[in-house]
Structures are given as C-alpha cells and as structure tokens.
Design an enzyme around this catalytic site. Structure first.
Site, PDB file in Angstrom:
ATOM      1  N   GLU A 115       0.840  -1.197   0.000  1.00  0.00           N
ATOM      2  CA  GLU A 115       0.000   0.000   0.000  1.00  0.00           C
ATOM      3  C   GLU A 115       0.881   1.256   0.000  1.00  0.00           C
ATOM      4  O   GLU A 115       1.962   1.259   0.595  1.00  0.00           O
ATOM      5  CB  GLU A 115      -0.939  -0.022   1.208  1.00  0.00           C
ATOM      6  CG  GLU A 115      -1.941  -1.183   1.124  1.00  0.00           C
ATOM      7  CD  GLU A 115      -2.998  -1.124   2.220  1.00  0.00           C
ATOM      8  OE1 GLU A 115      -4.176  -1.364   1.900  1.00  0.00           O
ATOM      9  OE2 GLU A 115      -2.628  -0.835   3.364  1.00  0.00           O
ATOM     10  N   CYS A 128       3.763   8.509   1.351  1.00  0.00           N
ATOM     11  CA  CYS A 128       4.223   7.516   2.324  1.00  0.00           C
ATOM     12  C   CYS A 128       4.421   6.205   1.562  1.00  0.00           C
ATOM     13  O   CYS A 128       3.454   5.621   1.084  1.00  0.00           O
ATOM     14  CB  CYS A 128       3.197   7.355   3.433  1.00  0.00           C
ATOM     15  SG  CYS A 128       3.661   6.110   4.638  1.00  0.00           S
ATOM     16  N   CYS A 135       6.264  -7.127   7.038  1.00  0.00           N
ATOM     17  CA  CYS A 135       7.382  -6.517   7.767  1.00  0.00           C
ATOM     18  C   CYS A 135       8.185  -7.566   8.521  1.00  0.00           C
ATOM     19  O   CYS A 135       7.650  -8.570   8.975  1.00  0.00           O
ATOM     20  CB  CYS A 135       6.869  -5.481   8.767  1.00  0.00           C
ATOM     21  SG  CYS A 135       8.219  -4.533   9.505  1.00  0.00           S
ATOM     22  N   CYS A 139       5.672  -4.849  15.465  1.00  0.00           N
ATOM     23  CA  CYS A 139       5.259  -3.822  16.432  1.00  0.00           C
ATOM     24  C   CYS A 139       3.765  -4.013  16.724  1.00  0.00           C
ATOM     25  O   CYS A 139       2.955  -4.117  15.803  1.00  0.00           O
ATOM     26  CB  CYS A 139       5.539  -2.434  15.881  1.00  0.00           C
ATOM     27  SG  CYS A 139       7.275  -2.241  15.421  1.00  0.00           S
ATOM     28  N   CYS A 142       0.883  -1.773  15.253  1.00  0.00           N
ATOM     29  CA  CYS A 142       0.911  -1.534  13.804  1.00  0.00           C
ATOM     30  C   CYS A 142       0.245  -2.668  13.023  1.00  0.00           C
ATOM     31  O   CYS A 142       0.556  -3.850  13.237  1.00  0.00           O
ATOM     32  CB  CYS A 142       2.376  -1.409  13.364  1.00  0.00           C
ATOM     33  SG  CYS A 142       2.578  -1.310  11.575  1.00  0.00           S
ATOM     34  N   CYS A 369      -1.743   6.339   9.734  1.00  0.00           N
ATOM     35  CA  CYS A 369      -0.518   5.720  10.257  1.00  0.00           C
ATOM     36  C   CYS A 369      -0.832   4.427  11.001  1.00  0.00           C
ATOM     37  O   CYS A 369      -1.710   4.394  11.850  1.00  0.00           O
ATOM     38  CB  CYS A 369       0.186   6.669  11.200  1.00  0.00           C
ATOM     39  SG  CYS A 369       0.582   8.191  10.413  1.00  0.00           S
TER      40      CYS A 369
HETATM   41  S1  SF4 Z   1       5.872   0.054  12.793  1.00  0.00           S
HETATM   42 FE1  SF4 Z   1       4.950  -1.547  11.511  1.00  0.00          FE
HETATM   43  S2  SF4 Z   1       5.947  -1.355   9.544  1.00  0.00           S
HETATM   44 FE2  SF4 Z   1       7.188  -0.246  11.035  1.00  0.00          FE
HETATM   45  S3  SF4 Z   1       8.739  -1.692  11.739  1.00  0.00           S
HETATM   46 FE3  SF4 Z   1       7.022  -1.849  13.139  1.00  0.00          FE
HETATM   47  S4  SF4 Z   1       5.724  -3.501  12.326  1.00  0.00           S
HETATM   48 FE4  SF4 Z   1       7.118  -2.850  10.708  1.00  0.00          FE
END
Ligand code: SF4
Length: 384
Positions: A115, A128, A135, A139, A142, A369
C-alpha cells in the site's frame, strides 16, 4: 520472544523466479544503467550522454515509451526497446478519502501487494511509501506488524511508487516546460509505509538516490524522511549513504513498555538507540531527528511518560510527532482522550520540543498511520 535475526536482502529481495528477458531500467543506479547500456551495445564514449538522455525521459518527463524519446536515433530506440523495459508496479486499486488522502494498492513482481499513501496539505504533498511486503518486525500497535514479511521490495519497486503517484497526480512537465515551473504536488517522501527500511538498506538507498537525482525527480534530501523502528547499525549508514532526514519509531519511555510495543527494542534497547542518535552524523538544530510517538490509552500517555521522554532525549535536536492511535481490526489498543494527548503535548512543548499532534488522515480508507496491510501472505513452503 525469538532472537531477531538480521535479514539479508539477497534472500528476500529477489523474487523466486527472476523474470526472463529485457532488463527493467527503473530502479537501476546511474552506474548500473550505464553498464547495462554498454552491455547492450552503446559505445562507451556515448554511454554517459545516452544515460543522461534516458534518465531525463524516465524520471524528469515521465516518458516510458522508447519510441517517444525523440532525442535518440530511431535505430538506437529500437535496440533499447528490444533489450530493456520501463516497468512499474501495477495499481490494483485507488481510494480517495473525504479529506483528499489517496491510498493505492499496487501489485509487484510475484503478485505481491503493498500500500502507498498520498497526503495532500496546503504547503506540501507527502507520499508515504513501503519498503517491504509485510514486515520483518511485529510492532504491536501496527497493522503491518501482523503481516509476516514476504520479501523486500527492489529499488525499482520502491521508486516505482513515486513515479506511479506522480503520474496519477499529472505532475510531469508539459513538453517544453522547464523543471520547477509549477508547484510540486508530490513534494515530500516518507519511508513510513509497510516494512522496516533499514532491513532493506541497499534498495532503499538506491531508490532514494534516484529520487534526489537533480536530473530526474530532483527532490531535496531534506524532503525525504526515513523512519526506522531502531535498527541501530543502519542509523549512521543512513546519514553517510543516503543523507536524508531521520525519524525513529520511539513510542515508549521504558524498555519494558517499548519492548512490548517495538520488539526490536530487545535487541537494541533505548540506551543503545539514543547513543546512535546522539552520534548521528547529520544531527543539527536545522536537521532535527523526528521522534514518532503513537499515543496509546493507558500504555504510554501519562504525564510521567512525557517527563521521562524529554529527559531521555535531552541534548538531541529533536521534534516529537504525537500520533493519536489509529484503530484497525483486532487492534489491542485505544486512542486516549484528546485532553490527555493535549496535556502530553504541552509537557513536551514546555520542555522545549516541538510536539505537533498529527491529524489522522485517510482514516475512512484505512490509510492512516499504522493502518496499512495488504492481503499478501508469505507463500506456503510447499510451493518452493
Ligand atoms: S511500525 Fe509496523 S511497519 Fe514499522 S517496523 Fe514496526 S511492524 Fe514494521
């Protein structure tokens, strides 16, 4: 929590089956493109000139048809069309939010999807972009973190996102129009989309070098911000090899809290991260580091957190971007009340740091975000 193993791009960047046939010019560095032109028969003496001409057609004028590159001889154009392609990721969907934010779902080699989000504002237009499918990291606040890493994007797929959106915005100059004659609609790039850019360093570097190239897209390095979750070894390298602005996903003021929110903190805790930031070669009051801080109700939003935050970063020229949490399906967190966020911002501001509260953009199209995720999952091992 399993140890975080450094990801080498060799394993994950190259799609399983390399496409046969013509080489894609998009994403090649100048040196790589020059070598490819010579390998295709361009006389060495002419290579630099031809490189400059082709580079401008692709990155300055947005022309991807060799036949339309009229300052090149017909026969040479035919050779180029035979040996090379100018291939971009495919736009699968394009959504426009009520606030003007645009979200693109783009498909890359192997059928994977990422995306891309364009955020128009009065004085700028920010893109962005993503650097990985899924990933490497997880996190917990996220949405992308719930998507396992499938692979790194190539440099062509990263810069391709910029080209695609410039095209969608109609931002290429008209024939005969000089560079910079009209205000830019896409004036800033943030590497804050899907993925950890420092776990795909070389491709991110090459793509951003293309974005900064004065003969092409020509974006100032100060208008490009790379956001890392805290891959300490890649921080100094970012200054040395890319030279763009730096942001860090900070989000917690104790190792206990930050390790739960940003698991890479277990590998490089707050102290190690802050040491790397204090040593950041490009650090100055005019080039501050941006600390991203997602506001999570009852997790990291207390007055103590705010006071601890400013104590931790003392001595680092910085600004603190406060991001009210943007919910996603199944998310384990809530956004604090506005008053709480405002009070947090005031404490940070009174300590001498700019503490803008980010206005959520594109929430109605899940473009805010931390909301990005694509349906692509890592293929079952059986099909390898
Ligand atoms: S914030 Fe999301 S995209 Fe960024 S490193 Fe952490 S898991 Fe990955």
């Amino acid at each position: 929590m399993p140890a975080i193993t450094p990801i080498t791009q060799d394993v994950l960047t190259i799609p399983r089956a390399l496409p046969k046939g013509p080489v894609n010019l998009v994403g090649l560095t100048r040196a790589q493109m020059r070598a490819a032109l010579i390998a295709a028969g361009t006389p060495e003496k002419q290579a630099k000139m031809r490189l400059g001409q082709i580079w401008q057609w692709i990155y300055q004028k947005g022309v991807w048809d060799f036949n339309a590159m009229t300052n090149l001889g017909k026969a040479y154009r035919a050779v180029l069309a035979e040996r090379f392609v100018i291939a971009l990721p495919n736009v699968i969907s394009r959504q426009i939010s009520s606030d003007g934010t645009r979200k693109y779902l783009v498909r890359i080699t192997g059928g994977h999807e990422v995306e891309v989000v364009y955020i128009p504002e009065e004085d700028r237009g920010t893109l962005c972009i993503s650097s990985q499918v899924g990933c490497t990291l997880t996190c917990s606040f996220c949405h992308t973190g719930t998507q396992k890493l499938v692979r790194n994007l190539t440099a062509g797929e990263i810069i391709g996102q910029v080209i695609l959106v410039r095209d969608d915005l109609g931002e290429w100059p008209d024939p005969g129009e000089g560079m910079g004659e009209r205000p830019r609609l896409l004036s800033n790039i943030v590497l804050m989309g899907m993925g950890e850019p420092l776990y795909n360093f070389e491709n991110v570097r090459d793509a951003m070098k293309i974005a900064m190239d004065p003969e092409g897209i020509s974006l100032s390095r100060r208008r490009i911000t790379l956001s890392t979750s805290g891959v300490v070894p890649g921080i100094a390298r970012t200054a040395e090899e890319i030279g763009c602005m730096l942001a860090v996903s900070f989000h917690g003021t104790t190792d206990e809290v930050r390790s739960n929110l940003v698991p890479i903190n277990r590998k490089w805790p707050i102290a190690a991260l802050l040491d790397a930031l204090r040593a950041y070669p490009k650090l100055s009051n005019s080039e501050r580091i941006t600390f991203e801080y997602v506001m999570l109700k009852g997790v990291n939003d207390s007055d103590e957190d705010a006071h601890r935050l400013v104590r931790l970063i003392r001595g680092i020229p910085a600004k603190i971007n406060l991001i009210p949490f943007n919910a996603w399906p199944g998310a384990p967190y809530e956004r604090p009340e506005w008053g709480r966020i405002k009070r947090f911002a005031d404490i940070v501001y009174k300590a001498g740091y700019a503490s803008p509260i980010r206005t959520p953009r594109g929430e109605d199209i899940m473009a805010a975000c931390g909301q990005l995720k694509s349906a692509t999952e890592r293929a079952r091992t059986t099909c390898r």
